[in-house]
Design a protein around this motif. Structure first.
Motif, short mmCIF file in Angstrom:
data_model
loop_
_atom_site.label_atom_id
_atom_site.label_comp_id
_atom_site.label_asym_id
_atom_site.label_seq_id
_atom_site.Cartn_x
_atom_site.Cartn_y
_atom_site.Cartn_z
N VAL A 170 1.64 39.37 16.93
CA VAL A 170 2.58 38.24 16.87
C VAL A 170 3.15 38.05 18.27
CG1 VAL A 170 4.70 37.33 15.86
CG2 VAL A 170 3.20 38.79 14.48
N ASP A 171 3.17 36.82 18.75
CA ASP A 171 3.76 36.50 20.05
C ASP A 171 5.16 35.94 19.86
OD1 ASP A 171 1.69 37.39 21.61
OD2 ASP A 171 0.70 35.43 21.73
N PHE A 172 6.09 36.43 20.67
CA PHE A 172 7.49 36.02 20.58
C PHE A 172 7.97 35.46 21.91
CE2 PHE A 172 7.02 39.44 17.52
CZ PHE A 172 7.83 39.09 16.46
N LEU A 173 8.90 34.51 21.82
CA LEU A 173 9.74 34.20 22.96
C LEU A 173 10.75 35.33 23.08
CD1 LEU A 173 10.74 30.42 22.80
CD2 LEU A 173 9.44 31.55 24.59
N VAL A 174 10.93 35.84 24.27
CA VAL A 174 11.88 36.93 24.52
C VAL A 174 13.07 36.35 25.28
CG1 VAL A 174 12.23 39.15 25.64
CG2 VAL A 174 10.02 38.63 24.57
N GLY B 202 6.53 37.94 24.79
CA GLY B 202 6.18 39.32 24.48
C GLY B 202 5.31 39.38 23.25
N ARG B 203 4.55 40.46 23.12
CA ARG B 203 3.61 40.60 22.00
C ARG B 203 3.91 41.86 21.20
NH1 ARG B 203 -2.63 39.21 22.77
NH2 ARG B 203 -1.56 37.17 22.76
N LEU B 204 3.90 41.70 19.89
CA LEU B 204 4.02 42.81 18.95
C LEU B 204 2.66 43.04 18.31
CD1 LEU B 204 5.77 44.83 17.24
CD2 LEU B 204 6.01 42.95 15.59
#
Length: 296
Positions: A160-164, A170-172
């Protein structure tokens, strides 16, 4: 003047259609009467948001959008037609998301993660779901184990890619220990697990490093207190038992209880751990004669 930004302005002239403002950065703009405070007078100063109306003219409003030009946002789709979608961003005039700037089919009620920009051709404010070009790759202000705000913008089978912090990406990486489900626009908190030299960020949903140790130690102490001061977990306990009880690997468990032991907070026994007895503070006489002091 700065389209898509807040500006300080002074009321220069009052007309039937509203108030003409002199903007601090330069220029003159109309604040419609319907968007102005009731007691506004000539010479008053106020902060307004500048956008563009349907005819391409700059307009001021005292309404506050959820985000401005140059920012990321999670917005809800209000309407969709053949040319694009219209997003609720806190103003009476919806934010336009052109069809060519969409990444998939949108319907009213959907949430989307967008970047807000000024269209170079029309000078109008628009949104785009193609946000990767606007993500900050300079991560020098971040550090490992830092707690950060997260927004989901891409979901794949194994990551899952997130805006940090609404600025970085960032990637989980998903594995069997992560049971959460993710949808575009989901917001939450997480931790930076690693930062590569190229600026790519690996994320964790649980505390890492020092914060993880402190949280795990607090959790073990609370379990000990709830169990009457003793728990049957030791070096002979299986990794599965420790994982189920504390959510820790056996290696991490041994590290945490070792730290608690060195702090004098617990005792480590052959068959488990227990709270250390509280030590009475050593009491000293209020006054010590020189003679007694030497003898001691």
């Amino acid at each position: 003047m700065h389209i898509g930004q807040f500006e300080y302005a002074r009321v220069e002239e009052i007309k039937p259609q509203g108030f003409y403002l002199e903007v601090e950065s330069g220029g003159r703009v109309l604040l419609p009467g319907s968007k102005a405070p009731n007691d506004l007078c000539e010479g008053d100063e106020l902060e307004v948001f500048i956008y563009v109306d349907n005819e391409g003219r700059p307009i001021a409003t005292t309404q506050k959008p959820y985000a401005t030009v140059g920012e990321f946002a999670v917005l809800e789709v209000k309407d969709v037609n053949d040319i694009g979608a219209f997003l609720d961003w806190g103003l009476d005039k919806d934010l336009f998301l052109p069809y060519k700037q969409q990444l998939g089919v949108l319907e009213p009620g959907d949430r989307c993660v967008v970047y807000i920009l000024e269209d170079e051709r029309t000078a109008r404010i628009v949104a785009t779901e193609k946000i990767k070009a606007f993500i900050d790759r300079n991560t020098r202000d971040l550090h490992i184990s830092q707690k950060v705000d997260l927004v989901v913008y891409d979901v794949a089978e194994d990551y899952v890619d997130f805006l940090v912090n609404y600025r970085y990406s960032g990637r989980l990486h998903l594995d069997s220990t992560i049971t959460d489900t993710f949808e575009i626009g989901d917001c939450g908190e997480g931790y930076i697990q690693n930062i590569r030299e190229d600026g790519r960020i690996s994320l964790s949903l649980k505390p890492v490093g020092y914060h993880a140790t402190m949280d795990a130690a607090d959790g073990i102490m609370k379990k000990l207190e709830a169990a009457g001061g003793r728990l049957p977990f030791s070096d002979s306990s299986s990794p599965e038992e420790i994982q189920q009880e504390f959510g820790l690997s056996k290696k991490a468990f041994k590290k945490v209880i070792g730290g608690l032991f060195r702090q004098g907070r617990i005792l480590i026994l052959n068959d488990g751990i227990r709270l250390a007895p509280k030590k009475e503070p050593r009491r000293y006489p209020r006054r010590i004669s020189k003679k007694n002091f030497r003898s001691r």
